[in-house]
Design a protein around this motif. Structure first.
Motif, PDB file in Angstrom:
ATOM      1  N   TYR A   5       2.338   1.904 -40.687  1.00 25.03           N
ATOM      2  CA  TYR A   5       1.691   3.196 -40.493  1.00 25.03           C
ATOM      3  C   TYR A   5       0.484   3.090 -39.573  1.00 25.03           C
ATOM      4  O   TYR A   5       0.262   3.956 -38.743  1.00 25.03           O
ATOM      5  N   ASP A   8       1.798   2.960 -36.178  1.00 21.65           N
ATOM      6  CA  ASP A   8       2.227   4.293 -35.757  1.00 21.65           C
ATOM      7  C   ASP A   8       1.039   5.167 -35.376  1.00 21.65           C
ATOM      8  O   ASP A   8       1.116   5.935 -34.421  1.00 21.65           O
ATOM      9  N   ALA A  43      13.371   7.732 -36.407  1.00 22.34           N
ATOM     10  CA  ALA A  43      12.385   7.897 -37.489  1.00 22.34           C
ATOM     11  C   ALA A  43      10.973   7.581 -37.005  1.00 22.34           C
ATOM     12  O   ALA A  43      10.039   8.356 -37.240  1.00 22.34           O
ATOM     13  N   ASP A  44      10.821   6.444 -36.320  1.00 17.75           N
ATOM     14  CA  ASP A  44       9.500   6.074 -35.805  1.00 17.75           C
ATOM     15  C   ASP A  44       8.998   7.107 -34.813  1.00 17.75           C
ATOM     16  O   ASP A  44       7.839   7.520 -34.855  1.00 17.75           O
ATOM     17  N   ARG A  47       8.013  10.449 -36.447  1.00 16.66           N
ATOM     18  CA  ARG A  47       6.763  10.292 -37.200  1.00 16.66           C
ATOM     19  C   ARG A  47       5.570  10.283 -36.245  1.00 16.66           C
ATOM     20  O   ARG A  47       4.560  10.946 -36.465  1.00 16.66           O
ATOM     21  N   ARG A  48       5.699   9.568 -35.140  1.00 14.65           N
ATOM     22  CA  ARG A  48       4.598   9.480 -34.167  1.00 14.65           C
ATOM     23  C   ARG A  48       4.321  10.830 -33.520  1.00 14.65           C
ATOM     24  O   ARG A  48       3.170  11.219 -33.332  1.00 14.65           O
ATOM     25  N   LYS A  60      -3.092  13.035 -42.811  1.00 21.20           N
ATOM     26  CA  LYS A  60      -2.078  12.075 -42.355  1.00 21.20           C
ATOM     27  C   LYS A  60      -1.072  11.724 -43.457  1.00 21.20           C
ATOM     28  O   LYS A  60       0.104  11.544 -43.186  1.00 21.20           O
ATOM     29  N   ILE A  64       3.006  11.976 -43.065  1.00 21.51           N
ATOM     30  CA  ILE A  64       3.883  10.824 -43.290  1.00 21.51           C
ATOM     31  C   ILE A  64       4.871  11.119 -44.422  1.00 21.51           C
ATOM     32  O   ILE A  64       6.055  10.825 -44.311  1.00 21.51           O
ATOM     33  N   ILE A  67       7.440  13.947 -43.178  1.00 24.57           N
ATOM     34  CA  ILE A  67       8.328  13.422 -42.132  1.00 24.57           C
ATOM     35  C   ILE A  67       9.311  12.422 -42.742  1.00 24.57           C
ATOM     36  O   ILE A  67      10.477  12.367 -42.344  1.00 24.57           O
ATOM     37  N   ALA A  68       8.867  11.645 -43.721  1.00 24.13           N
ATOM     38  CA  ALA A  68       9.774  10.706 -44.392  1.00 24.13           C
ATOM     39  C   ALA A  68      10.934  11.460 -45.048  1.00 24.13           C
ATOM     40  O   ALA A  68      12.087  11.022 -44.978  1.00 24.13           O
ATOM     41  N   ASN A  71      13.217  12.617 -42.318  1.00 25.18           N
ATOM     42  CA  ASN A  71      13.971  11.482 -41.784  1.00 25.18           C
ATOM     43  C   ASN A  71      15.150  11.102 -42.678  1.00 25.18           C
ATOM     44  O   ASN A  71      16.192  10.678 -42.187  1.00 25.18           O
TER      45      ASN A  71
END
Length: 157
Positions: A5, A8, A43-44, A47-48, A60, A64, A67-68, A71
């Motif tokens: 994280y 990221d 996914a990365d 998230r970014r 944040k 996270i 978004i998880a 994803n």
């Protein structure tokens, strides 16, 4: 996990300086786009992009967390429904809105665009050409059968 994280977050700050992948749609609402990526990296990248887009208005941890969840849904769609390979080139676009009352991101209008390389296009074209040829053969067979039936009916008159 914490290292991932923080990496990221660093990348998100870097992206903010170099590449805008989010478009404001209204108050607390953004259209997020991954740009062209291989499916294995969605996914990365998502998230970014979300961290860049919402970091000034949403905690944040909320970004996270939500978004998880998105994803996980995307994984099911990409792997199980669309049956894409890890190296397939895709672009994900999704509208995201921050719901302040419930302290969560709400996603809508999810689009996954699949891009094909030249070899894949050639394979698809060949497949469709084969199907078209088979259908043309079927049509010709039906025309022949219709002609035979018409002749049979004429001979019965």
């Amino acid at each position: 996990m914490a290292e991932e994280y923080s990496r990221d977050l660093e990348r998100a700050e870097e992206y903010e300086q170099t590449t805008a992948r989010a478009t404001a749609l209204g108050k607390n609402k953004m259209e997020l786009s991954t740009g062209l990526i291989i499916a294995a990296r969605y996914a990365d990248k998502l998230r970014r992009v979300a961290l860049v887009a919402f970091s000034k208005m949403v905690p944040k941890e909320v970004i996270i967390r939500d978004i998880a969840e998105l994803n996980k849904q995307l994984y099911d769609k990409i792997v199980n429904e669309m049956k894409l390979d890890k190296l397939s080139v895709i672009k994900i676009i999704v509208d995201a809105e921050y719901d302040e009352q419930n302290n969560k991101l709400v996603f809508s209008n999810l689009r996954i665009l699949r891009y094909y390389n030249e070899d894949e296009i050639k394979t698809l074209c060949k497949s469709y050409e084969d199907k078209i040829k088979a259908l043309e053969d079927d049509i010709q067979n039906f025309k022949t059968k219709v002609a035979q039936i018409e002749q049979l009916l004429k001979s019965m008159e």
